[in-house]
Design a protein around this motif. Structure first.
Motif, PDB file in Angstrom:
ATOM      1  N   SER A 294       0.917  -1.127   0.163  1.00 32.00           N
ATOM      2  CA  SER A 294      -0.238   0.035   0.134  1.00 32.00           C
ATOM      3  C   SER A 294       0.743   1.264  -0.099  1.00 32.00           C
ATOM      4  CB  SER A 294      -0.968  -0.048   1.239  1.00 32.00           C
ATOM      5  OG  SER A 294      -0.165  -0.029   2.511  1.00 32.00           O
ATOM      6  N   GLY A 295       0.512   2.236  -0.293  1.00 34.35           N
ATOM      7  CA  GLY A 295       0.958   3.658  -0.206  1.00 34.35           C
ATOM      8  C   GLY A 295       1.631   3.989  -1.433  1.00 34.35           C
ATOM      9  N   ALA A 296       2.812   4.620  -1.112  1.00 31.99           N
ATOM     10  CA  ALA A 296       3.794   5.305  -2.440  1.00 31.99           C
ATOM     11  C   ALA A 296       4.321   4.223  -3.248  1.00 31.99           C
ATOM     12  CB  ALA A 296       4.839   6.089  -1.724  1.00 31.99           C
ATOM     13  N   GLY A 297       4.416   2.907  -2.719  1.00 31.10           N
ATOM     14  CA  GLY A 297       5.033   1.734  -3.564  1.00 31.10           C
ATOM     15  C   GLY A 297       3.878   1.228  -4.368  1.00 31.10           C
ATOM     16  N   VAL A 298       2.782   1.389  -4.609  1.00 31.38           N
ATOM     17  CA  VAL A 298       1.931   0.719  -5.237  1.00 31.38           C
ATOM     18  C   VAL A 298       2.050   1.109  -6.787  1.00 31.38           C
ATOM     19  CG1 VAL A 298      -0.664   0.505  -5.939  1.00 31.38           C
ATOM     20  CG2 VAL A 298       0.141   0.520  -3.414  1.00 31.38           C
ATOM     21  N   PRO A 299       2.252   2.265  -7.130  1.00 24.67           N
ATOM     22  CA  PRO A 299       2.407   2.567  -8.439  1.00 24.67           C
ATOM     23  C   PRO A 299       3.653   1.824  -9.066  1.00 24.67           C
ATOM     24  CG  PRO A 299       1.885   4.615  -7.421  1.00 24.67           C
ATOM     25  CD  PRO A 299       2.035   3.512  -6.424  1.00 24.67           C
ATOM     26  N   ASP A 300       4.738   1.841  -8.479  1.00 25.67           N
ATOM     27  CA  ASP A 300       5.960   1.356  -8.833  1.00 25.67           C
ATOM     28  C   ASP A 300       5.872  -0.253  -9.309  1.00 25.67           C
ATOM     29  OD1 ASP A 300       7.531   3.733  -9.209  1.00 25.67           O
ATOM     30  OD2 ASP A 300       8.288   3.408  -7.168  1.00 25.67           O
ATOM     31  N   ALA A 301       5.177  -0.678  -8.254  1.00 25.66           N
ATOM     32  CA  ALA A 301       4.959  -2.221  -7.989  1.00 25.66           C
ATOM     33  C   ALA A 301       4.035  -2.602  -9.577  1.00 25.66           C
ATOM     34  CB  ALA A 301       4.274  -2.762  -7.091  1.00 25.66           C
ATOM     35  N   ALA A 302       3.002  -1.890  -9.483  1.00 28.03           N
ATOM     36  CA  ALA A 302       2.036  -1.930 -10.686  1.00 28.03           C
ATOM     37  C   ALA A 302       2.630  -1.871 -12.014  1.00 28.03           C
ATOM     38  CB  ALA A 302       0.926  -0.974 -10.567  1.00 28.03           C
ATOM     39  N   TRP A 303       3.507  -0.905 -12.101  1.00 24.21           N
ATOM     40  CA  TRP A 303       4.223  -0.639 -13.310  1.00 24.21           C
ATOM     41  C   TRP A 303       5.148  -1.793 -13.516  1.00 24.21           C
ATOM     42  CZ3 TRP A 303       9.422  -0.559 -14.305  1.00 24.21           C
ATOM     43  CH2 TRP A 303       9.816  -0.103 -15.860  1.00 24.21           C
ATOM     44  N   ILE A 304       5.580  -2.358 -12.451  1.00 29.19           N
ATOM     45  CA  ILE A 304       6.518  -3.736 -12.866  1.00 29.19           C
ATOM     46  C   ILE A 304       5.907  -4.711 -13.639  1.00 29.19           C
ATOM     47  CG2 ILE A 304       8.144  -5.357 -11.684  1.00 29.19           C
ATOM     48  CD1 ILE A 304       8.924  -3.241  -9.753  1.00 29.19           C
ATOM     49  N   VAL A 305       4.609  -4.711 -12.818  1.00 27.71           N
ATOM     50  CA  VAL A 305       3.719  -6.073 -13.339  1.00 27.71           C
ATOM     51  C   VAL A 305       3.426  -5.801 -14.754  1.00 27.71           C
ATOM     52  CG1 VAL A 305       1.512  -7.192 -13.036  1.00 27.71           C
ATOM     53  CG2 VAL A 305       2.861  -6.385 -11.114  1.00 27.71           C
ATOM     54  N   MET A 306       2.948  -4.555 -15.255  1.00 28.48           N
ATOM     55  CA  MET A 306       2.447  -4.277 -16.597  1.00 28.48           C
ATOM     56  C   MET A 306       3.773  -4.332 -17.421  1.00 28.48           C
ATOM     57  SD  MET A 306      -0.366  -1.252 -16.013  1.00 28.48           S
ATOM     58  CE  MET A 306       0.534  -0.236 -14.905  1.00 28.48           C
ATOM     59  N   PHE A 307       4.814  -3.894 -17.133  1.00 28.23           N
ATOM     60  CA  PHE A 307       5.945  -3.560 -17.836  1.00 28.23           C
ATOM     61  C   PHE A 307       6.588  -4.967 -18.290  1.00 28.23           C
ATOM     62  CE2 PHE A 307      10.503  -3.002 -18.457  1.00 28.23           C
ATOM     63  CZ  PHE A 307      10.546  -2.284 -19.684  1.00 28.23           C
ATOM     64  N   HIS A 308       6.731  -5.843 -16.977  1.00 30.00           N
ATOM     65  CA  HIS A 308       7.374  -6.955 -17.243  1.00 30.00           C
ATOM     66  C   HIS A 308       6.382  -8.000 -17.919  1.00 30.00           C
ATOM     67  CE1 HIS A 308       7.905 -11.311 -15.980  1.00 30.00           C
ATOM     68  NE2 HIS A 308       9.307 -10.886 -15.888  1.00 30.00           N
ATOM     69  N   GLY A 309       5.119  -7.906 -17.727  1.00 32.04           N
ATOM     70  CA  GLY A 309       4.126  -8.639 -18.346  1.00 32.04           C
ATOM     71  C   GLY A 309       4.070  -8.610 -19.792  1.00 32.04           C
ATOM     72  N   VAL A 310       4.209  -7.317 -20.321  1.00 31.40           N
ATOM     73  CA  VAL A 310       3.959  -7.127 -21.997  1.00 31.40           C
ATOM     74  C   VAL A 310       5.282  -7.895 -22.477  1.00 31.40           C
ATOM     75  CG1 VAL A 310       4.306  -5.311 -23.727  1.00 31.40           C
ATOM     76  CG2 VAL A 310       3.006  -5.027 -21.585  1.00 31.40           C
ATOM     77  N   TRP A 311       6.521  -7.446 -21.964  1.00 28.30           N
ATOM     78  CA  TRP A 311       7.794  -8.073 -22.645  1.00 28.30           C
ATOM     79  C   TRP A 311       7.884  -9.518 -22.129  1.00 28.30           C
ATOM     80  CZ3 TRP A 311      10.438  -5.883 -26.125  1.00 28.30           C
ATOM     81  CH2 TRP A 311      10.381  -4.307 -26.236  1.00 28.30           C
ATOM     82  N   ASP A 312       7.116 -10.062 -21.234  1.00 28.04           N
ATOM     83  CA  ASP A 312       7.191 -11.606 -20.872  1.00 28.04           C
ATOM     84  C   ASP A 312       6.566 -12.185 -22.012  1.00 28.04           C
ATOM     85  OD1 ASP A 312       7.649 -13.679 -18.865  1.00 28.04           O
ATOM     86  OD2 ASP A 312       5.594 -13.832 -18.923  1.00 28.04           O
ATOM     87  N   MET A 313       5.386 -11.482 -22.780  1.00 28.56           N
ATOM     88  CA  MET A 313       4.630 -12.376 -23.542  1.00 28.56           C
ATOM     89  C   MET A 313       5.332 -12.764 -24.964  1.00 28.56           C
ATOM     90  SD  MET A 313       0.761 -10.890 -23.076  1.00 28.56           S
ATOM     91  CE  MET A 313       1.115  -9.220 -23.184  1.00 28.56           C
ATOM     92  N   PHE A 314       6.318 -11.754 -25.143  1.00 29.75           N
ATOM     93  CA  PHE A 314       6.970 -11.782 -26.452  1.00 29.75           C
ATOM     94  C   PHE A 314       8.455 -12.094 -26.354  1.00 29.75           C
ATOM     95  CE2 PHE A 314       3.568  -8.654 -26.759  1.00 29.75           C
ATOM     96  CZ  PHE A 314       2.964  -9.119 -27.784  1.00 29.75           C
TER      97      PHE A 314
END
Length: 394
Positions: A294-314
């Motif tokens: 929770s708190g300030a770390g949420v945006p960074d962690a969500a960005w990691i999941v999205m960024f990693h997920g996109v490249w993970d697929m390809f």
């Protein structure tokens, strides 16, 4: 702390991979006696190597942890000492499990390893709940649960391999080693071990960089990394099948089949990865919050999941699944050189460069994806050629 344990685990896994490739190729040849002997000697090697690693890590655990995590708080360091000690005691049992699992995969009996793995994870999870929350043991409880789960896994899989109905049954516990067989196993295992250990050591250096970014970045990276590992699960699972299937095809001299199996398994990985990653990308922020951040770390962690997920697929399958076909054929030196050089130049060096330019936590993940892209390019070129098909293991 887990980054350091992963380094040890990957060294043991690489040795098991060497035995799996040799056994699978002997089975492909129809040489069951040699395949069984390779399995027995793999067990002996794993015990010797894991025992040595356990002794060294217990003897030098304080300077090791000071070197890697010297800047963390004293109470955190004390917990790391306790946890590291408990997990170090489990290395021989983990080595037995890895060796046994490798042999079961060589036989194509992955259901057995799946069940034992589930049992180990349930013991670990339940053990953590009891020792940490009910008994208040903290890091010692987490380490104890890990130790018990690995003892059970190593003991059970060794007992099951004694069944004479298994093609690669352990018919004796002789400690005798032969230079020829050990050499075959090590020719696969050592380059893979060097590759994995350099990979993990590089990750430790990156972890040191992350630790300098503050507690918010550390927490965000931890949650993001856990979810990123989940995004890789389909590929990681099918990677094990690639070693067995391609290894047996190469042992039988069926090089065209080795190519065909690689294409089929790679397609399967891509389909499964897409199915898993698309919803994880769409619901990245809720997933992060469910994991307790929770708190300030949420945006960074969500960005990691999205960024990693996109490249993970390809990119991830080409970087980490395709080279397993090369390893199964015995082309381990090429994969080692490409992986190690790409790791140090792209992931480690570029992480520090981008961090210096102020990208913070994102620098680490951008550098990691660049590492994937470089690996993928080199492995595609190698796979499309014929050199990897000319390698000889047995």
């Amino acid at each position: 702390m887990d980054s350091l344990n992963i380094l040890i685990i990957q060294i043991l896994s690489a040795l098991a991979t060497g035995g799996a490739v040799v056994s699978a190729q002997y089975l492909g040849q129809g040489s069951q006696d040699k395949a069984r002997d390779a399995g027995r000697q793999l067990y002996v090697l794993c015990l010797l190597v894991s025992g040595a690693i356990m002794a060294l890590t217990l003897a030098f655990r304080t300077p090791i942890l000071d070197l890697i995590y010297g800047t963390i708080e004293a109470d955190v360091m004390a917990s790391a000492q306790i946890y590291f000690t408990m997990t170090a005691l489990s290395y021989p049992f983990l080595a037995l499990y890895n060796a046994g699992a490798a042999l079961y995969r060589s036989m194509g009996k992955t259901r057995v390893t799946l069940i034992i793995s589930i049992v180990m994870n349930v013991i670990n999870l339940v053990g953590n709940a009891i020792t940490i929350y009910a008994m208040g043991m903290g890091a010692a409880g987490a380490g104890l649960a890990t130790l018990i789960s690995r003892v059970v896994g190593g003991a059970v899989i060794t007992f099951l391999l004694r069944n004479p109905k298994n093609t690669l049954a352990l018919r004796s516990y002789s400690l005798r080693l032969t230079g020829d067989m050990v050499g075959r196993i090590l020719r696969i295992g050592v380059p893979s071990g060097l590759e994995n250990s350099m990979f993990s050591f590089g990750k430790l250096l990156v972890a040191s960089l992350i630790s300098s970014l503050g507690t918010t970045a550390i927490a965000a990276n931890a949650i993001g990394n856990n979810l990123a590992v989940a995004q890789n699960m389909p590929g990681m699972a099918i990677n094990l099948a690639i070693i067995t299937v391609v290894g047996q095809a190469m042992g039988a001299g069926q090089k065209d089949e080795a190519r065909r199996y690689t294409r089929v398994l790679m397609t399967t990985i891509y389909v499964c990865t897409l199915v898993l990653n698309i919803p994880m990308i769409m619901y990245a922020e809720p997933l992060v919050r469910i994991c307790g951040l929770s708190g300030a770390g949420v945006p960074d962690a969500a960005w990691i999941v999205m960024f990693h997920g996109v490249w993970d697929m390809f990119t991830w399958p080409l970087s980490f699944s395709l080279p397993n076909s090369l390893r199964a054929a015995g082309d381990v030196k090429y994969t080692m050189i490409v992986s190690v050089v790409s790791m140090w130049v792209c992931r480690v060096l570029l992480s520090y460069v981008l961090a210096w330019y102020g990208l913070g936590l994102q620098a680490v993940w951008i550098a990691m994806i660049s590492d994937w892209a470089v690996r993928a390019a080199f492995f595609i070129v190698r796979y499309r050629g014929d050199k990897w098909l000319q390698k000889k293991v047995v």
